[in-house]
Enzyme design. Structure first.
Site, PDB file in Angstrom:
ATOM      1  N   HIS A  53      -8.034   4.505  -8.669  1.00 13.83           N
ATOM      2  CA  HIS A  53      -6.904   3.574  -8.958  1.00 13.83           C
ATOM      3  C   HIS A  53      -7.523   2.353  -8.965  1.00 13.83           C
ATOM      4  O   HIS A  53      -6.838   1.192  -9.098  1.00 13.83           O
ATOM      5  CB  HIS A  53      -5.692   3.854  -8.348  1.00 13.83           C
ATOM      6  N   GLY A  54      -8.967   2.228  -8.643  1.00 10.61           N
ATOM      7  CA  GLY A  54      -9.300   0.806  -8.800  1.00 10.61           C
ATOM      8  C   GLY A  54      -9.471  -0.117  -7.324  1.00 10.61           C
ATOM      9  O   GLY A  54     -10.004  -1.158  -7.367  1.00 10.61           O
TER      10      GLY A  54
END
Ligand code: FES
Length: 96
Positions: free
Chosen positions: A61-62
């Site tokens: 999810h970064g």
């Protein structure tokens, strides 16, 4: 791991495993004599972060962490766990 092996990698952060730990660690060279081991387990939902020269980035999810394990971009809210590292001669030993 031996320090000479690490230096062959140009001091870039690398993923290592430690017996008894269910997730990998990122081994980072701070200076000639000092190393830091950071858990690769993202504090958001547990994916394994990937090291680059300056950041640890979670592919799920970064979330992005600096090389001290601190969050610089969410969704993660908590820093990565840091493990002490001993250097004796050529040997790099992560204390778990
Ligand atoms: Fe790492 Fe979600 S598990 S950002």
């Amino acid at each position: 791991m031996n320090r000479s092996e690490f230096q062959q990698l140009d001091g870039e952060p690398i993923i290592v495993t430690a017996p008894g730990l269910p997730y990998p660690l990122v081994l980072i060279q701070v200076d000639v004599e000092t190393f830091r081991a950071v858990s690769a387990k993202c504090t958001h939902l547990g994916c394994h972060v990937r090291p680059s020269k300056n950041f640890l980035v979670c592919p799920c999810h970064g979330s992005t962490y600096n090389l001290e394990g601190e969050v610089v971009r969410g969704p993660a809210q908590r820093a990565l766990t840091i493990y002490p590292v001993e250097v004796k001669g050529d040997e790099i030993r992560i204390i778990i």
